[in-house]
Design a protein around this motif. Structure first.
Motif, PDB file in Angstrom:
ATOM      1  N   LEU A   3      44.491 -28.172  26.955  1.00  0.00           N
ATOM      2  CA  LEU A   3      44.405 -29.444  27.658  1.00  0.00           C
ATOM      3  C   LEU A   3      44.228 -29.269  29.155  1.00  0.00           C
ATOM      4  CD1 LEU A   3      47.197 -31.252  25.663  1.00  0.00           C
ATOM      5  CD2 LEU A   3      44.744 -31.426  25.345  1.00  0.00           C
ATOM      6  N   SER A   7      46.415 -32.098  33.448  1.00  0.00           N
ATOM      7  CA  SER A   7      45.763 -33.150  32.678  1.00  0.00           C
ATOM      8  C   SER A   7      46.648 -34.383  32.631  1.00  0.00           C
ATOM      9  CB  SER A   7      45.474 -32.681  31.253  1.00  0.00           C
ATOM     10  OG  SER A   7      44.540 -31.637  31.265  1.00  0.00           O
ATOM     11  N   LYS A   8      46.017 -35.545  32.618  1.00  0.00           N
ATOM     12  CA  LYS A   8      46.738 -36.796  32.534  1.00  0.00           C
ATOM     13  C   LYS A   8      46.421 -37.454  31.195  1.00  0.00           C
ATOM     14  CE  LYS A   8      46.979 -37.580  37.491  1.00  0.00           C
ATOM     15  NZ  LYS A   8      47.085 -36.189  37.743  1.00  0.00           N
ATOM     16  N   PHE A   9      47.393 -38.184  30.660  1.00  0.00           N
ATOM     17  CA  PHE A   9      47.278 -38.768  29.334  1.00  0.00           C
ATOM     18  C   PHE A   9      47.706 -40.220  29.352  1.00  0.00           C
ATOM     19  CE2 PHE A   9      48.100 -34.304  29.151  1.00  0.00           C
ATOM     20  CZ  PHE A   9      47.085 -33.856  28.323  1.00  0.00           C
ATOM     21  N   LYS A  10      47.170 -40.990  28.415  1.00  0.00           N
ATOM     22  CA  LYS A  10      47.503 -42.408  28.293  1.00  0.00           C
ATOM     23  C   LYS A  10      48.079 -42.669  26.917  1.00  0.00           C
ATOM     24  CE  LYS A  10      45.723 -47.034  29.141  1.00  0.00           C
ATOM     25  NZ  LYS A  10      46.677 -47.689  28.373  1.00  0.00           N
ATOM     26  N   VAL A  30      47.965 -41.182  21.732  1.00  0.00           N
ATOM     27  CA  VAL A  30      47.874 -40.561  23.046  1.00  0.00           C
ATOM     28  C   VAL A  30      46.451 -40.059  23.202  1.00  0.00           C
ATOM     29  CG1 VAL A  30      48.739 -38.718  24.544  1.00  0.00           C
ATOM     30  CG2 VAL A  30      50.307 -39.874  22.960  1.00  0.00           C
ATOM     31  N   ARG A  31      45.843 -40.395  24.340  1.00  0.00           N
ATOM     32  CA  ARG A  31      44.479 -39.951  24.645  1.00  0.00           C
ATOM     33  C   ARG A  31      44.464 -39.239  25.986  1.00  0.00           C
ATOM     34  NH1 ARG A  31      40.328 -42.030  21.540  1.00  0.00           N
ATOM     35  NH2 ARG A  31      41.040 -43.511  19.973  1.00  0.00           N
ATOM     36  N   ASP A  32      43.494 -38.347  26.161  1.00  0.00           N
ATOM     37  CA  ASP A  32      43.382 -37.651  27.439  1.00  0.00           C
ATOM     38  C   ASP A  32      42.634 -38.520  28.443  1.00  0.00           C
ATOM     39  OD1 ASP A  32      40.644 -37.377  26.917  1.00  0.00           O
ATOM     40  OD2 ASP A  32      40.758 -35.228  26.526  1.00  0.00           O
ATOM     41  N   ILE A  38      44.312 -37.388  21.220  1.00  0.00           N
ATOM     42  CA  ILE A  38      45.157 -36.194  21.221  1.00  0.00           C
ATOM     43  C   ILE A  38      46.114 -36.226  20.031  1.00  0.00           C
ATOM     44  CG2 ILE A  38      46.882 -34.859  22.492  1.00  0.00           C
ATOM     45  CD1 ILE A  38      44.075 -34.836  23.765  1.00  0.00           C
ATOM     46  N   ALA A  65      54.982 -37.379  23.101  1.00  0.00           N
ATOM     47  CA  ALA A  65      54.219 -36.728  24.171  1.00  0.00           C
ATOM     48  C   ALA A  65      55.036 -35.604  24.800  1.00  0.00           C
ATOM     49  CB  ALA A  65      53.802 -37.755  25.216  1.00  0.00           C
ATOM     50  N   LEU A  70      53.247 -32.894  27.008  1.00  0.00           N
ATOM     51  CA  LEU A  70      52.399 -33.801  27.792  1.00  0.00           C
ATOM     52  C   LEU A  70      53.290 -34.607  28.735  1.00  0.00           C
ATOM     53  CD1 LEU A  70      50.200 -35.104  24.816  1.00  0.00           C
ATOM     54  CD2 LEU A  70      49.884 -33.059  26.221  1.00  0.00           C
ATOM     55  N   LEU A  73      51.857 -39.002  32.229  1.00  0.00           N
ATOM     56  CA  LEU A  73      51.512 -40.073  31.292  1.00  0.00           C
ATOM     57  C   LEU A  73      51.341 -41.413  31.978  1.00  0.00           C
ATOM     58  CD1 LEU A  73      54.237 -39.131  28.695  1.00  0.00           C
ATOM     59  CD2 LEU A  73      51.791 -38.744  28.429  1.00  0.00           C
TER      60      LEU A  73
END
Length: 75
Positions: A3, A7-10, A30-32, A38, A65, A70, A73
């Protein structure tokens, strides 16, 4: 899964309550930062009101996450 550092995730999440038979559930994904999927999650909950279900959807998303490393977020 590589990743990348920083990296940032939503987290996209939702909860639902069916009043007729007092059932509750929540889930999300969870998406990148590019919108790639993800991971996803879903769970049944004890009967509760809609505010608690929505909060539990956020809680379970954060928990999943964090367990997968991760940290950066957006919700």
């Amino acid at each position: 899964m590589n990743l990348g550092h920083g990296s940032k995730f939503k987290i996209n999440c939702d909860g639902a309550v069916r009043v007729s038979d007092v059932r509750s559930a929540c889930g999300g994904e969870v998406r990148d930062f590019q919108g790639h999927f993800i991971m996803g999650y879903a769970c049944s909950l004890d009967p509760c009101d809609v505010n608690k279900v929505e909060n539990m959807a956020i809680f379970h998303g954060l928990k999943q996450a964090y367990e997968h490393g991760l940290w950066e977020l957006f919700i």
